[in-house]
Every structure is written in structure tokens, then in C-alpha cells.
Scaffold this active site. Structure first.
Site, PDB file in Angstrom:
ATOM      1  N   GLU A 160       0.848  -1.193   0.000  1.00  0.00           N
ATOM      2  CA  GLU A 160       0.000   0.000   0.000  1.00  0.00           C
ATOM      3  C   GLU A 160       0.883   1.243   0.000  1.00  0.00           C
ATOM      4  O   GLU A 160       1.841   1.278   0.759  1.00  0.00           O
ATOM      5  CB  GLU A 160      -0.906   0.023   1.229  1.00  0.00           C
ATOM      6  CG  GLU A 160      -1.906   1.156   1.139  1.00  0.00           C
ATOM      7  CD  GLU A 160      -2.900   1.201   2.309  1.00  0.00           C
ATOM      8  OE1 GLU A 160      -2.825   0.354   3.214  1.00  0.00           O
ATOM      9  OE2 GLU A 160      -3.732   2.107   2.307  1.00  0.00           O
ATOM     10  N   ASN A 172      -2.435  -6.368   5.372  1.00  0.00           N
ATOM     11  CA  ASN A 172      -2.533  -7.354   4.290  1.00  0.00           C
ATOM     12  C   ASN A 172      -3.458  -8.503   4.691  1.00  0.00           C
ATOM     13  O   ASN A 172      -3.388  -8.998   5.809  1.00  0.00           O
ATOM     14  CB  ASN A 172      -1.159  -7.945   3.998  1.00  0.00           C
ATOM     15  CG  ASN A 172      -0.095  -6.889   3.969  1.00  0.00           C
ATOM     16  OD1 ASN A 172      -0.148  -5.991   3.160  1.00  0.00           O
ATOM     17  ND2 ASN A 172       0.851  -6.969   4.894  1.00  0.00           N
ATOM     18  N   GLU A 214      -5.265  -2.895  12.715  1.00  0.00           N
ATOM     19  CA  GLU A 214      -4.992  -3.710  11.520  1.00  0.00           C
ATOM     20  C   GLU A 214      -5.993  -4.854  11.419  1.00  0.00           C
ATOM     21  O   GLU A 214      -6.461  -5.186  10.335  1.00  0.00           O
ATOM     22  CB  GLU A 214      -3.558  -4.249  11.527  1.00  0.00           C
ATOM     23  CG  GLU A 214      -2.469  -3.193  11.666  1.00  0.00           C
ATOM     24  CD  GLU A 214      -2.588  -2.011  10.723  1.00  0.00           C
ATOM     25  OE1 GLU A 214      -3.145  -2.168   9.624  1.00  0.00           O
ATOM     26  OE2 GLU A 214      -2.142  -0.913  11.105  1.00  0.00           O
ATOM     27  N   HIS A 274      -9.306  -3.708  10.054  1.00  0.00           N
ATOM     28  CA  HIS A 274      -9.283  -3.476   8.605  1.00  0.00           C
ATOM     29  C   HIS A 274      -9.780  -4.695   7.826  1.00  0.00           C
ATOM     30  O   HIS A 274     -10.144  -4.560   6.656  1.00  0.00           O
ATOM     31  CB  HIS A 274      -7.854  -3.181   8.129  1.00  0.00           C
ATOM     32  CG  HIS A 274      -7.497  -1.722   8.101  1.00  0.00           C
ATOM     33  ND1 HIS A 274      -8.327  -0.750   7.587  1.00  0.00           N
ATOM     34  CD2 HIS A 274      -6.365  -1.069   8.485  1.00  0.00           C
ATOM     35  CE1 HIS A 274      -7.720   0.434   7.668  1.00  0.00           C
ATOM     36  NE2 HIS A 274      -6.532   0.270   8.215  1.00  0.00           N
TER      37      HIS A 274
HETATM   38  N1  B3K Z   1      -2.949   0.964   5.688  1.00  0.00           N
HETATM   39  C1  B3K Z   1      -1.621   1.101   6.219  1.00  0.00           C
HETATM   40  C2  B3K Z   1      -0.935   2.353   5.805  1.00  0.00           C
HETATM   41  C3  B3K Z   1      -0.177   2.236   4.545  1.00  0.00           C
HETATM   42  C4  B3K Z   1       0.650   3.465   4.300  1.00  0.00           C
HETATM   43  C5  B3K Z   1       1.295   3.431   2.980  1.00  0.00           C
HETATM   44  N2  B3K Z   1       2.146   4.561   2.727  1.00  0.00           N
HETATM   45  C6  B3K Z   1      -1.615   1.020   7.698  1.00  0.00           C
HETATM   46  C7  B3K Z   1      -2.868   1.380   8.366  1.00  0.00           C
HETATM   47  O1  B3K Z   1      -3.347   2.477   8.307  1.00  0.00           O
HETATM   48  O2  B3K Z   1      -3.429   0.525   8.958  1.00  0.00           O
HETATM   49 ZN    ZN Z   2      -5.291   1.820   8.803  1.00  0.00          ZN
END
Ligand code: B3K
Ligand code: ZN
Length: 876
Positions: free
Chosen positions: A129, A273, A306, A309
Site C-alpha cells: 500500500e 494485508n 490492523e 481493517h
Molecule cells: N494501511 C496502512 C498504511 C499504509 C501506508 C502506505 N504509505 C496502515 C494502516 O493504516 O493501517
Molecule cells: Zn489503517
């Protein structure tokens, strides 16, 4: 950077659906440190929703990806049938449905940008990401292209016994020449930014979680061998997060296995991920002797974030990167509520708001100000901002307030069921909330598109005869870059009225009688009436910080003291205390600037004294109330920043408090100093935070130096050890240098503790300050390739007023040199380091000019898109 190289701007208004879709993605990695080969077999077809059926196939790529071969349906394309344009792979003629096979070669060892596939210590890991996947292979690297991934990893068995990717492991086997392989299959379609791969010699702990429907999930956490004793707390946090998401949002985990891996070299905190989270070790590892209480809370929050998500981000993802807050704002709100439930809700709220008001408000008032859903960007990595994350979370919190718990849950259920497996927008999120609740969110939606922090100016009027109390509220959002006009926002304002005698009044507003009301501010100016108000009152405004706004109401000190002692809203009690200290400090800053003798008013001392004597208060709240407003927060509040004056004013106030309250502080210290073995429980953390807040004041006084030394010598945990060391260093105790040296030799084998040491060393006031910091950069403890170490060093530098804001400009020059050097290695980190310089227009003139000079110097260099965007916008 000269004009011809200017990177282009990407606009939300130009969004188009992808011309092609990728139903299946089969990847084969043959891992080697310097030459990893990647074969991608993509089942592709034209997108029926894309208007032009002849448009060529353009796959995103990266400058360091070497293309070996490309084939369509087993036909090897000759060079004439494809081209490489600006790193992208362009194939002009394709069938409507086809299999594309691409072979590439990459060099993970040389990858210092830490995006794509790279090496950290002796392992391989990935970060995709936002646009890292294109540094692995050519692909439609955009979040609205979702595909089913199967990943085969081949590596030497001796060096890489563990090989992980997303989903479930479906096959393993032994190959020739000491190699082995593993195949992973992820049944859930996902965008490439959620792809992950890890290979290394890793230790693991395992556990299981039984989901609400009775499914058993295997949980695995991986670290390098020497850290495996530090992941129990993360595992425990994970299980609590899984349970909380079932109970509060009805969200169940969906794969058979959930894995988390810690790596030392990572650009941010962690990455969600699918089925294989990768964490910066600073956000996963915790042990009593090496991690502070704040560190434990961070691990708990990031593990939860995380994990959450998996639904808010993975099952339902973003259509394009302008919608980033769709997953980030929502997920931050979810992790904030989780932490609030696990610990003290009010303490959590105070901490989050203090951070928002300091750092996000500053961003929203500077040259990088942007809406929560930005309208344009040059480099998306620059938009993982406090605005997208923290202000985005405040928007979701306001929705929660406007809809109420039950309707909000209905809205989130509808959102997840309506959009499961889709890539959607912030408008889709609002539509689900509106449809489920019946609450009209048309005006509220402006929060996503309008940048800047609204300012509310409130006045009150009491009519004793009519028993009528009125609040008149004006809203004004200042101009921000590219947004000269601002519209009225829908702002929920929670209020209560506190009688002058300290009782909380029951009042009638719009026919409802209650002690608290939520006002709906929708106009630029609006008056709200409360009936049945039996006595004049002090308004308790914006309870729980019900909206991310600045509030202006002319409270006098007595009114603030009343709120501090009598408001039933814990947040506002803290806020009143903070406001009292702010008023005091702003007055002191003016006195410093005018060269006048410094005077402290009595009210704050009185307020602190009563808090210290109030046994009914939560010690953690007392600690927060005793914490003086930070230099950063004060910088946000003043018109023109004079760092030296701010530091002097704070120092003076701290000394005054320490002297005048010394007995109470000492009693408080001893009362909260306990002998139980360390546990990261809310109760113990609260006591430690108060004890160490008291120590912070006491350490100012010469007579308490032995107390600091004793705590340092006797501490059985990092919270107490570090608090004592910090107090000694920042109060210039004569033993400080020896203490720092001992601390380093004691902990030189623990990278995360060494990073704390680096921060203290860089932050220490010293006659040769800058030279010492430069020397640190060649110390064993430092490594320019490791983002955590850079953050520590620069975190220390930022606090070191004499060095960083030196009037000879040497501090800024040092930072600019570092940015220029780092930009060649790791543009994302280099760009983040620019933040202090972006505030140049707000600095006092002599410093402002010096900062501008350094920005100009950076601008003259060949730059990444990342640094270019921030510096160019700062100079505009
Ligand atoms: N989604 C990732 C962040 C990625 C940053 C890329 N430059 C972590 C988070 O916010 O959970
Ligand atoms: Zn996040």
C-alpha cells in the site's frame, strides 16, 4: 527540480473505471536477495463498464523492475508489440479475454524505499500500500481492481524455512539444490495493495480463536528468534480485538488462519494485508522491562486497528485513493472505541483530542491542508495524513453521535452487507448510514470535501425572570489552499449547563428535558434556547469534544475552576484545566517576549492543588490534568511561533508549580509508587502515569535528585526507568550523562530501547548540541536505512529548541541536508521529515526566513514526487 520534470497532479474528478479486470492472479516468486524472479499469470478481460472497447492495456510498473518476458495466451510478445512508457507496460492489441504472463526480475536487497519486496534483517518482506505492488511486477495497481491471488514462493530451505503469503497454505514441497516451496491461496478477491509475502528464519507463537459461529481460527505471530518472548501481549490484544469486533460490529473473521509478522525496517506502523499483517516491530513487541505503558497501549491499538481493517478496508475496500479515509477514518474510530472499552474511555478521548488539536489542526492550517477526501494529489503517499486518519475518525464519531449507537450499528451493518467484496466511496458509506437511520446527511457530507478547522464563537445570555438561557454560536472555517469559500457545516455540539453553585442543571431544549443536549449547528449563526433554567450557569460546551473544531467562549478563570471541579463530563473537566494552563502560558509567553518579569496567577496553582487532593479522581486523569500544554499545542494557538519564548514560559510555569506544590507532589508520588510486579493493567498504568507526572515536576528541584536516581536504580519496568532517565536528562542533573551511558550499555542489544536512547540523546540540551547529533549518526546505534531510528533522532532534534531553532539556521540546514540525502533512498520518509519546515510562515520572522531558505535549497535539487509535492506546496 526544473520545470520540465514537474510531476503531474491526479484529480478525483477524472476517475474512470478500470479498462480491464483481472479475475485471477497467479504469482511465482523465486527468491534471491539480489535477483528475485517473479512470474505473474493474470486472467484478464476487458471491463464491460468501460466505454472504449479499443483502449490499450496499460499496466503500472516501477523504475527498478526489469521486464524479462511478456506473453498473451502463451504467445511471447516480440518487442514491437509492447512498449515501456514512464515505467508502465503498454500493450496495444489484446483480445477481450486473455491470459497475460509477465516475467520480471527485481533486486530486494537494493530496495531502500521499503515499498514492494525488500529485505529487513535477513528476511524478505513486502509493503504494497498504496502503490508498492508495481515495484514487484507490472499490474493494474489500483484498489478497484480486485483479484483472487495464488502465490507460490520458492526459496532456500536453510535460510528461509518460513514462507508466508495471504490466505491459506495449500501446498508445500521440497525442490532440488536445497530449495523448497509453499503455495498460498486467498479465496477473497482483493486489490494488489493487500498482497503480502514474508520469508525468513522466524520463530512463532500460536494460539486459536473460536469465532461467534464456532469456527476455529489459527493465530500465528512471527518474529526473529530473539524477540519471540515479546509477542504475548500482541496475541492477547488480537484475541480481544476479534471478540470486540464480533460483539460491537457483528464482524467475524473469515479465513482459517491469521498471521502477524514483525519486521524492523518499516515505513509506518503496520499493514493490514489480508490474513498476513506485517508490523513494524515497534508496534508489536512488548515486554515489561523494554516497553513503556504507552508502548503497550500502542501495541494494543495497532493490533486492533490492523485486525479491524479485515472488514473496514479489506472486505469492503476503496474505489480509489481519494477515498482513503473510507477505510482509515472508520478504522481509526473503531480502534479508538476499542481502546476506550479496554481502558479508561475518558483518558483515551483526552489523549486522542490532544493529539488531534496539536498535530491535525496544524496540518489543517498549513500549506498541505486538504479535505478528508482530497480532490487531488501528486503522490498518494503524502496523503496518509492526520487529516485522513484522525479528522476522518472524528467524522465517523460525529455520525455516531448524530445517529446514536443503535442506528449507527444498523448503518454499519448495511454498509458491510451492501458492499461486501466491492471497492467503494465515502459517499457509499454515508448513503448506507443515511438509508439505515433515516437521518439526512446531505449537509453533513461537506465534512469530507471541505478542508480547514472550523472555529465556533459562542456567547451566552441568561434571562433570570424567564428562566431562559441562550447560546449563540457562529461558525467560520478559514480559507485553505484552493478552497477560498467555505460553506456551513452540520456540527453536533453536546452541551450541559452547570449552575454557579456547581450543580448540573436539567433544562428543556426543543421540548426535551435533560442534563445534556446535542445541538445541531447547521447555519453560519444560530441561537439555541434552554428553558426552565433555575439559575445562571456556566456552559459545558462541546462535551467529549463532539466535533473537531476550535471553540471560543470567554470563560474566566473562576468559571474554568468550576468546570474543572463540577462538570460531569470528564473530557470537559480536563479541558477546563488545560484551558486555564493555556491562558497562563499565553500570558507568560507575552511577558517573555516583552522582557518583563514573569508572573504566575494563583488560579492554576489552586486548581492543581485541589486536583492533587481529590481522592475521587482517576489517577490517570489527574496525570493528564497536571500535564502542561505542550510546546507544539501552544505553537498551534499563537499567531506567530517563538519557540524560545514558548520554552521559557513552560519552564517557568513548571518550576513555579514544582516549588509551590512540592509537598503535595511528593505525597502524590509516594502514594502512587507501588511495589507490585509490573502488569500492563489500566489500574497500574494510571498510578504509574500519575507518579511519573509528579516526578516530572519534582525533578526540577535540586533536592529531589536522589529520588530520580532511586527510581532509575530500582525500576523493574521501562515506564519507570525511562521516566526517571528522561527527568534527569531534561532537568540537566549532573549525573545525566553517566545515566545515559549506563542505559545504553544495559540495553544496547534491544533495538527498540536503543531507539528511545537515541531520542533522548538527540533531545538533550548541550553546548555542542548539533555536533553531538551529527556524531550520533555515525554511532553503532544509528542506521540511515531504518525509519524508526530516523524518527527517533529527529524526534529528539525537534524537541531540542536550542539546536533545531538555532538563530544561526544550522538546525534547519542539518534537517534539509538529511532530507536531500534520504530522498534518494527512501522518499516516503524524506517527505515526512519536511513537516516542521512546512510551518515556516508561522514562525517568528528571523526563523521563518531561515526555514524558507532551506526549502528553496531542497527545491533546487532533483527530487522524488513525494518531497517535491510537500516542498512545492509549502513555498506556494
Ligand atoms: N494501511 C496502512 C498504511 C499504509 C501506508 C502506505 N504509505 C496502515 C494502516 O493504516 O493501517
Ligand atoms: Zn489503517
Amino acid at each position: 527540480m526544473n520545470d520540465t520534470q514537474q510531476p503531474s497532479t491526479i484529480y478525483l474528478k477524472d476517475y474512470q473505471v478500470p479498462p480491464f479486470l483481472i479475475d485471477k492472479t497467479d504469482l511465482v516468486f523465486d527468491l534471491s536477495a539480489t535477483a528475485t524472479s517473479v512470474t505473474a499469470t493474470l486472467s484478464m478481460r476487458r471491463n464491460p463498464e468501460f466505454p472504449d472497447t479499443t483502449t490499450p492495456l496499460v499496466l503500472h510498473g516501477g523504475d527498478e523492475v526489469k521486464l524479462i518476458a511478456v506473453a498473451i495466451d502463451d504467445y511471447q510478445l516480440p518487442e514491437a508489440e509492447y512498449s515501456l512508457v514512464d515505467h508502465d507496460l503498454v500493450v496495444t492489441a489484446t483480445p477481450d479475454v486473455f491470459t497475460l504472463t509477465i516475467e520480471t526480475l527485481i533486486n530486494p536487497q537494493a530496495n531502500t524505499r521499503l515499498e514492494g519486496l525488500y529485505r529487513s534483517s535477513s528476511m524478505f518482506c513486502t509493503q504494497c500500500e498504496a502503490e508498492g505492488f508495481r515495484h514487484i511486477t507490472y499490474y493494474l495497481d489500483r484498489p478497484d481492481v480486485m483479484s483472487i491471488f495464488t502465490t507460490k514462493i520458492i526459496a532456500e530451505q536453510g535460510a528461509y524455512p518460513v514462507m508466508l503469503a495471504n490466505g491459506n497454505q495449500i501446498e508445500t514441497g521440497i525442490l532440488e539444490e536445497g530449495k523448497h516451496f509453499a503455495v498460498w491461496h486467498d479465496p477473497f478477491p482483493k486489490p494488489a495493495y493487500l498482497f503480502a509475502l514474508v520469508a525468513g528464519d522466524l520463530a512463532k507463537i500460536t494460539d486459536t480463536f473460536t469465532t461467534m459461529s464456532g469456527k476455529s481460527v489459527q493465530l500465528e505471530m512471527y518474529t526473529e528468534d530473539h524477540n519471540i518472548d515479546k509477542v504475548d501481549y500482541a496475541m492477547d490484544s488480537l484475541k480481544r480485538s476479534m471478540k470486540w469486533d464480533e460483539e460491537v460490529y457483528g464482524r467475524e473473521y473469515d479465513l482459517d488462519i491469521f498471521m502477524v509478522v514483525a519486521v524492523d525496517d518499516f515505513n509506518m506502523g503496520a499493514m493490514e494485508n489480508k490474513g498476513l499483517n506485517i508490523f513494524n516491530s515497534s508496534c508489536l513487541l512488548a515486554s515489561p522491562t523494554t516497553t513503556t505503558d504507552d508502548g503497550y497501549l500502542r501495541v494494543e491499538a495497532v493490533v486492533a486497528h490492523e485486525y479491524f481493517h479485515n472488514w473496514s478496508g479489506n472486505r469492503v475496500t476503496c474505489r480509489d485513493w481519494f477515498q482513503l479515509s473510507l477505510k482509515e477514518g472508520f478504522t481509526v474510530f473503531r480502534d479508538q472505541m476499542f481502546s476506550a472499552d479496554m481502558n479508561s474511555a475518558v483518558v483515551k478521548r483526552v489523549e486522542d483530542v490532544a493529539f488531534l488539536r496539536t498535530a491535525q489542526f496544524a496540518e489543517d492550517a498549513g500549506p498541505m491542508a486538504h479535505p478528508v477526501r482530497p480532490a487531488s494529489f501528486i503522490e498518494i503517499s503524502n496523503f496518509y495524513t492526520l487529516t485522513v486518519y484522525e479528522k476522518g475518525a472524528e467524522i465517523v464519531r460525529m455520525l455516531h453521535t448524530l445517529l446514536g449507537e443503535e442506528a449507527f450499528r444498523k448503518g454499519s451493518d448495511l454498509y458491510f452487507s451492501r458492499h461486501d467484496g466491492q471497492a467503494v466511496t465515502c459517499d457509499d458509506f454515508l448513503a448506507a448510514m443515511q438509508d439505515a437511520s433515516g437521518v439526512n446527511l446531505t449537509q453533513f457530507a461537506r465534512w469530507y470535501s471541505q478542508a480547514g478547522t472550523p472555529k465556533l464563537t459562542v456567547t451566552s445570555h441568561y434571562d433570570a425572570e424567564q428562566q431562559n438561557y441562550q447560546l449563540t454560536v457562529l461558525q467560520m472555517t478559514p480559507v485553505t489552499p484552493n478552497q477560498p469559500t467555505k460553506l456551513a457545516l452540520h456540527i453536533p455540539i453536546k452541551v450541559g449547563l452547570i449552575g454557579r453553585d456547581g450543580t448540573e442543571l436539567t433544562t428543556a431544549h426543543q421540548g426535551i428535558s435533560a442534563k445534556e443536549h446535542t445541538l445541531h449547528l447547521t447555519e453560519l449563526e444560530q441561537t439555541f434556547e434552554f428553558k426552565g433554567v433555575s439559575q445562571d450557569a456556566v456552559p459545558s460546551l462541546l462535551r467529549g469534544f463532539s466535533a473537531p473544531v476550535k471553540l471560543d467562549y470567554a470563560f474566566n478563570s473562576q468559571e474554568l475552576l468550576l468546570l474543572m471541579s463540577s462538570d460531569s463530563d470528564g473530557f470537559n473537566r480536563w479541558n477546563a484545566c488545560q484551558q486555564l494552563a493555556v491562558n497562563e502560558l499565553l500570558a507568560l509567553i507575552e511577558q517573555v517576549k516583552a522582557g518583563e518579569p514573569l508572573k504566575t496567577e494563583f488560579e492554576l496553582v489552586q486548581g492543581f492543588a485541589s486536583i492533587l487532593q481529590d481522592d475521587t479522581l482517576d489517577p490517570a486523569m489527574v496525570a493528564l490534568m497536571l500535564s502542561l500544554p505542550t510546546a507544539a499545542y501552544l505553537s498551534e494557538l499563537v499567531e506567530e511561533i517563538d519557540p524560545q519564548a514558548i520554552a521559557k514560559a513552560r519552564k517557568h510555569l513548571k518550576e513555579t508549580m514544582a516549588k509551590q506544590l512540592s509537598d503535595l507532589l511528593l505525597a502524590c508520588y509516594h502514594k502512587n509508587h507501588h511495589a507490585e510486579p509490573y502488569a500492563p493493567t489500566p489500574k497500574q498504568m494510571a498510578k504509574r502515569s500519575l507518579k511519573n507526572a509528579a516526578l516530572g515536576y519534582l525533578a526540577v528541584l535540586e533536592v529531589n535528585r536522589s529520588l530520580v536516581q532511586e527510581q532509575l536504580a530500582q525500576a523493574d519496568n521501562m515506564t519507570d526507568e525511562f521516566a526517571a532517565l528522561n527527568a534527569a536528562v531534561h532537568n540537566k542533573h549532573e549525573q545525566a550523562d553517566n545515566m545515559l551511558a549506563d542505559f545504553y550499555s544495559k540495553w544496547s542489544h534491544e533495538a527498540l530501547v536503543v531507539n528511545k536512547w537515541l531520542m533522548l540523546m538527540a533531545g538533550q540540551e548541550h553546548p555542542q548540541g548539533l555536533q553531538r547529533i551529527k556524531n550520533l549518526m555515525t554511532h553503532d546505534a544509528f542506521d540511515l536505512k531504518n525509519p524508526n531510528k530516523i524518527r527517533s533522532l529527529l524526534g529528539g532534534l525537534g524537541q531540542n529548541i536550542d539546536v533545531f531553532h538555532n538563530l544561526d539556521g544550522s538546525g534547519y540546514e542539518f534537517l534539509a541536508d538529511l532530507i536531500i540525502e534520504l530522498d534518494k533512498k527512501n522518499p516516503q520518509i524524506a517527505s515526512r521529515l519536511c513537516t516542521p519546515l512546512t510551518r515556516w510562515r508561522k514562525m517568528k520572522p528571523e526563523l521563518s526566513a531561515l526555514m524558507e531558505q532551506q526549502l528553496q535549497r531542497i527545491m533546487a535539487e532533483p527530487l522524488s514526487k513525494d518531497v517535491y509535492e510537500v516542498v512545492a506546496k509549502s513555498l506556494t
